[in-house]
Design an enzyme around this catalytic site. Structure first.
Site, short mmCIF file in Angstrom:
data_model
loop_
_atom_site.label_atom_id
_atom_site.label_comp_id
_atom_site.label_asym_id
_atom_site.label_seq_id
_atom_site.Cartn_x
_atom_site.Cartn_y
_atom_site.Cartn_z
N TYR A 1 9.16 1.25 35.29
CA TYR A 1 9.51 2.01 36.50
C TYR A 1 9.38 3.51 36.26
O TYR A 1 8.66 4.22 36.98
CB TYR A 1 10.93 1.67 36.96
CG TYR A 1 11.51 2.70 37.90
CD1 TYR A 1 10.90 2.95 39.14
CD2 TYR A 1 12.62 3.47 37.56
CE1 TYR A 1 11.41 3.92 40.01
CE2 TYR A 1 13.12 4.44 38.41
CZ TYR A 1 12.51 4.66 39.64
OH TYR A 1 12.99 5.63 40.48
N ALA B 1 7.97 5.15 33.93
CA ALA B 1 6.61 5.58 33.56
C ALA B 1 5.72 5.68 34.80
O ALA B 1 4.88 6.58 34.91
CB ALA B 1 6.01 4.60 32.55
N THR C 1 9.05 -3.83 52.70
CA THR C 1 9.16 -4.72 51.54
C THR C 1 10.57 -5.32 51.52
O THR C 1 11.34 -5.10 52.46
CB THR C 1 8.97 -3.93 50.23
OG1 THR C 1 10.03 -2.98 50.14
CG2 THR C 1 7.62 -3.22 50.19
N THR D 1 12.62 11.03 40.16
CA THR D 1 13.89 10.55 39.56
C THR D 1 14.16 11.22 38.21
O THR D 1 13.22 11.59 37.49
CB THR D 1 13.80 9.02 39.35
OG1 THR D 1 14.84 8.59 38.47
CG2 THR D 1 12.48 8.60 38.71
N ASP D 2 15.43 11.30 37.85
CA ASP D 2 15.79 11.84 36.53
C ASP D 2 15.28 10.94 35.40
O ASP D 2 15.19 11.36 34.25
CB ASP D 2 17.31 12.04 36.40
CG ASP D 2 18.15 10.79 36.62
OD1 ASP D 2 17.58 9.70 36.86
OD2 ASP D 2 19.40 10.90 36.56
N GLU D 3 14.93 9.68 35.74
CA GLU D 3 14.52 8.74 34.69
C GLU D 3 13.21 9.14 34.03
O GLU D 3 12.89 8.65 32.94
CB GLU D 3 14.45 7.32 35.25
CG GLU D 3 15.77 6.94 35.87
CD GLU D 3 15.98 5.46 36.08
OE1 GLU D 3 15.28 4.66 35.46
OE2 GLU D 3 16.87 5.13 36.88
N LYS E 1 6.81 6.45 37.85
CA LYS E 1 7.22 7.67 38.56
C LYS E 1 6.71 8.92 37.84
O LYS E 1 6.30 9.89 38.47
CB LYS E 1 8.75 7.72 38.70
CG LYS E 1 9.35 6.66 39.61
CD LYS E 1 8.87 6.76 41.05
CE LYS E 1 9.53 7.88 41.83
NZ LYS E 1 9.10 7.88 43.26
N GLY F 1 8.24 5.32 53.24
CA GLY F 1 9.40 4.62 52.67
C GLY F 1 10.68 4.91 53.40
O GLY F 1 11.77 4.83 52.84
#
Ligand code: TYD
Length: 339
Positions: free
Chosen positions: A149, A151, A37, A125-127, A153, A8
């Site tokens: 998203y 979930a 992408t 990620t913090d998410e 990660k 990436g």
């Protein structure tokens, strides 16, 4: 010489990471493995094309044969930035997120195991911690992702930690906060708003705009990942944030004023994102304990970022045509009408 396989690396944070490694470390060579992408843009690494320690391979992390071919020739570490990352796109189309973020991570872990690669860094990620109304998430907190998203990660993070527990695969996870800076695809809050405002268009604030994010400059994020690669302990997770908590409305106001527009004429409140997380916050004591700390002051970083988008229209204008227009219509038309 150490060889890094960066996946990436044509994306936003990955391209900054590669540039950092090639300039700050003489002893590393980098293979950039990227699927190209919509967000993996060759222009992000155009300046590196002829660098003697840089090589590019076009490939998808879900393609195990291609990953194995890239990983087979003596790679010392894999750093995985490859991911679908935009929450709103994950709400419209979760498939690609499960494929790239979950299955892709699994393919990479298998390659690390097969070729005894010395380190695997998963850029997360913090998410994954989900919405927290107060305090700050530590690395040991439960994962409560709430979007397709996050979930995806979180699924990758769990696999990575399972490989450590099961096979002692030498893994490290970094969990970064909301990142901003040059070369960010103009679908995310800051570059979308800057490019809209340059063009004199209104910016779409979701709901009341009182959601909070902790912003980190992309250079600080890249330095954090490199620091974790070089100094982190296998099996560990490190939170990386800038310590700049702002509401979306505060960010909007800074951008609107910096670009000479007004809140009255250039801000539209639109229908809120489904399942919108109100607040993320990270406790970065652990990463700081390794000797990393953010260096870019937020207002200055934001000013420089605005200036970069102002002077690099040739980078972002082509991105706002074609695929982007299609996405923009799907994402915002209904929101504007229903708001
Ligand atoms: P974003 O940049 O998509 O990052 P994330 O969802 O991963 O945090 O969004 C940052 C915040 O800005 C988030 O609370 C959603 C909000 N937002 C808007 O209000 N309007 C927009 O058009 C976008 C893209 C985001």
């Amino acid at each position: 010489m150490k060889r890094l396989l960066v996946t990436g690396g044509l994306g936003f944070i990955g391209s900054h990471f590669i540039r950092l490694v090639l300039t700050a470390r003489q002893a590393y060579e980098v293979i950039n493995f990227d699927a190209v992408t919509y967000a993996g843009n060759p222009a992000n690494c155009a300046d590196l094309k002829t660098h003697p320690r840089y090589r590019f391979i076009k490939g998808n992390i879900c393609d195990s044969a291609a990953v194995e071919e890239a990983a087979a020739g003596g790679v010392d570490a894999i750093v995985n930035f490859a991911a679908e990352t935009h929450v709103d796109r994950s709400i419209l189309d979760p498939d690609a997120f499960i494929r790239t973020d979950v299955l892709g991570a699994h393919v990479l872990l298998e390659a690390v195991r097969k070729y005894n690669i010395g380190r695997f860094v998963q850029v997360s990620t913090d998410e994954v911690y989900g919405d927290i109304s107060s305090g700050a998430s530590t690395e040991d907190d439960a994962l409560r992702p709430r979007s397709p998203y996050s979930a995806s990660k979180a699924g990758a993070d769990l696999q990575v930690l399972a490989y450590w527990a099961t096979y002692e695969t030498p893994v490290i996870i970094t969990r970064g906060s909301n990142t901003y800076g040059p070369f960010q695809y103009p679908e995310k809050l800051i570059p979308l708003f800057i490019t809209n405002l340059i063009d004199g268009k209104a910016v779409p604030v979701y709901g009341d705009g009182m959601q909070q994010r902790d912003w980190i400059h992309v250079d600080d994020h890249a330095r954090g990942v490199l620091h974790a690669l070089e100094h982190g302990e296998p099996g560990n997770v490190y939170n990386i944030a800038g310590g700049n908590t702002r509401t979306n409305l505060e960010i909007t106001q800074l951008l609107v004023e910096s670009l000479g527009r007004s809140m009255e004429t250039h801000v539209t409140h639109v229908l809120d994102r489904e399942g919108h997380d109100r607040r993320y916050a990270l406790d970065c004591t652990k990463a700081r304990g390794l000797g990393w700390q953010p260096e870019v002051a937020f207002e200055e970083g934001l000013r420089n970022t605005i200036e970069w988008y102002r002077t690099n229209e040739n980078w972002w204008r082509p991105l706002r045509s074609g695929e982007f227009k299609e996405y923009f219509k799907r994402q915002y038309l209904k929101r504007l009408i229903s708001a």
